[in-house]
Design an enzyme around this catalytic site. Sequence first.
Site, PDB file in Angstrom:
ATOM      1  N   LYS A 194    -115.101 115.077  63.133  1.00 32.86           N
ATOM      2  CA  LYS A 194    -114.991 114.950  61.682  1.00 32.86           C
ATOM      3  C   LYS A 194    -113.921 115.924  61.203  1.00 32.86           C
ATOM      4  CE  LYS A 194    -117.577 115.457  57.420  1.00 32.86           C
ATOM      5  NZ  LYS A 194    -118.901 115.585  56.806  1.00 32.86           N
ATOM      6  N   LYS A 247    -114.153 110.305  62.071  1.00 33.21           N
ATOM      7  CA  LYS A 247    -114.145 110.266  60.614  1.00 33.21           C
ATOM      8  C   LYS A 247    -113.080 111.177  60.055  1.00 33.21           C
ATOM      9  CE  LYS A 247    -116.962 111.551  56.740  1.00 33.21           C
ATOM     10  NZ  LYS A 247    -118.007 112.401  56.310  1.00 33.21           N
TER      11      LYS A 247
HETATM   12  C1  PBG Z   1    -121.429 115.403  54.132  1.00 28.50           C
HETATM   13  C2  PBG Z   1    -120.584 114.173  54.219  1.00 28.50           C
HETATM   14  C3  PBG Z   1    -119.323 113.937  53.647  1.00 28.50           C
HETATM   15  C4  PBG Z   1    -119.016 112.596  53.955  1.00 28.50           C
HETATM   16  C5  PBG Z   1    -120.076 112.093  54.697  1.00 28.50           C
HETATM   17  N1  PBG Z   1    -121.026 113.094  54.871  1.00 28.50           N
HETATM   18  C6  PBG Z   1    -118.450 114.763  52.803  1.00 28.50           C
HETATM   19  C7  PBG Z   1    -117.824 116.002  53.293  1.00 28.50           C
HETATM   20  O1  PBG Z   1    -117.878 116.348  54.462  1.00 28.50           O
HETATM   21  O2  PBG Z   1    -117.266 116.664  52.419  1.00 28.50           O
HETATM   22  C8  PBG Z   1    -117.786 111.871  53.510  1.00 28.50           C
HETATM   23  C9  PBG Z   1    -117.925 110.414  53.340  1.00 28.50           C
HETATM   24  C10 PBG Z   1    -116.853 109.755  52.530  1.00 28.50           C
HETATM   25  O3  PBG Z   1    -115.850 110.356  52.131  1.00 28.50           O
HETATM   26  O4  PBG Z   1    -117.011 108.546  52.305  1.00 28.50           O
HETATM   27  N2  PBG Z   1    -120.977 116.456  54.914  1.00 28.50           N
HETATM   28 ZN    ZN Z   2    -121.748 118.530  54.354  1.00 31.29          ZN
END
Ligand code: PBG
Ligand code: ZN
Length: 325
Positions: A194, A247
């Site tokens: 991520k 992601k």
């Molecule tokens: C929580 C999380 C996030 C997303 C999914 N779970 C946001 C982040 O990490 O700030 C992003 C999903 C999206 O942008 O559609 N950590």
């Molecule tokens: Zn988070």
Amino acid sequence: MFKRHRRLRINENLRNLVQENKLSVDDFIYPLFAQEGHDTKNEVKSMPGVFQMSIDKILEEVEELKKLGIYSIILFAIPDVKDSIGSECLDEESIISRCIKAIKKEYKEMFIVTDLCFCEYTDHGHCGILDLENNTVNNDATLEISCKQALVHAKAGADMIAPSGMMDGIIESLRKTLDENGFYNLPIMAYSSKFSSAYYGPFRDVANSTPSFGDRNSYQMNPANSREALSESIEDEKQGADILMVKPALAYLDIVKELRQTSNLPIAVYNVSGEYAMLKAAKAAKLVDYDRIMLETLLSFKRAGADIIITYHAKEAAILLRKAK
Ligand code: PBG
Ligand code: ZN
């Protein structure tokens, strides 16, 4: 003269026969955002078609998903109260808990994935307990409460847990806790690579989870790194992850492709909020053929090697795929 490629494109049936990748409604996981209250459904400005919904409205939404043939969702919750450690989500009466139970009561067949993180629940908006001395999130303290959160999800009836906080050792910790508590059949989908991405902007508006200070660079990955993404994923696999995830999706297809060649686990991509918002904005400005661009984008994830697509487009895509049949 060489004519084989053109020969194989000459009619539609033949094109379908030789098509290498196909999109199916079975590939999709649809994100839903639960909030407190009754009869509330607020559309997110930057994400037309995406709503913050009270649990009763979520149930209506699930009914609609079923009709479209979408049987997998990923749940996020937006609590009314936040504090420094996100205590709300550690309570068995937490909004996410109540939402899971309400869905499972009426729709046993719905497969519920839960996003496991703290940024929606903390008043500072970071993904765990703060370590102010080092200006970051305290990894091990966050692991401890993550295990508690996982048990809340599991006991409520979640079908799969997806930890998204990028804490080191989280998969091993969660697996151990779940196993020890009898949830050995509950799979973990790791947000294994991520990236610290600007593409999450609109999501943070939906989930009210924008950090009140700083950024997530000390726990999410540097977008410049691909070897590190593989290393993160291999580590999560070793620790017991059942599914790996990349992601965001679109700007990281090289990672998906490399991961496909490295791991034999199922791979998910998260087609994130910013990717969705860009297509919606282009559609509103009448710049593109939205339906075709959307399907082409989703198909590119399959071509890169993804098995599962988490996407806000799932409903629209399901309708188009049905028509195409
Ligand atoms: C929580 C999380 C996030 C997303 C999914 N779970 C946001 C982040 O990490 O700030 C992003 C999903 C999206 O942008 O559609 N950590
Ligand atoms: Zn988070």
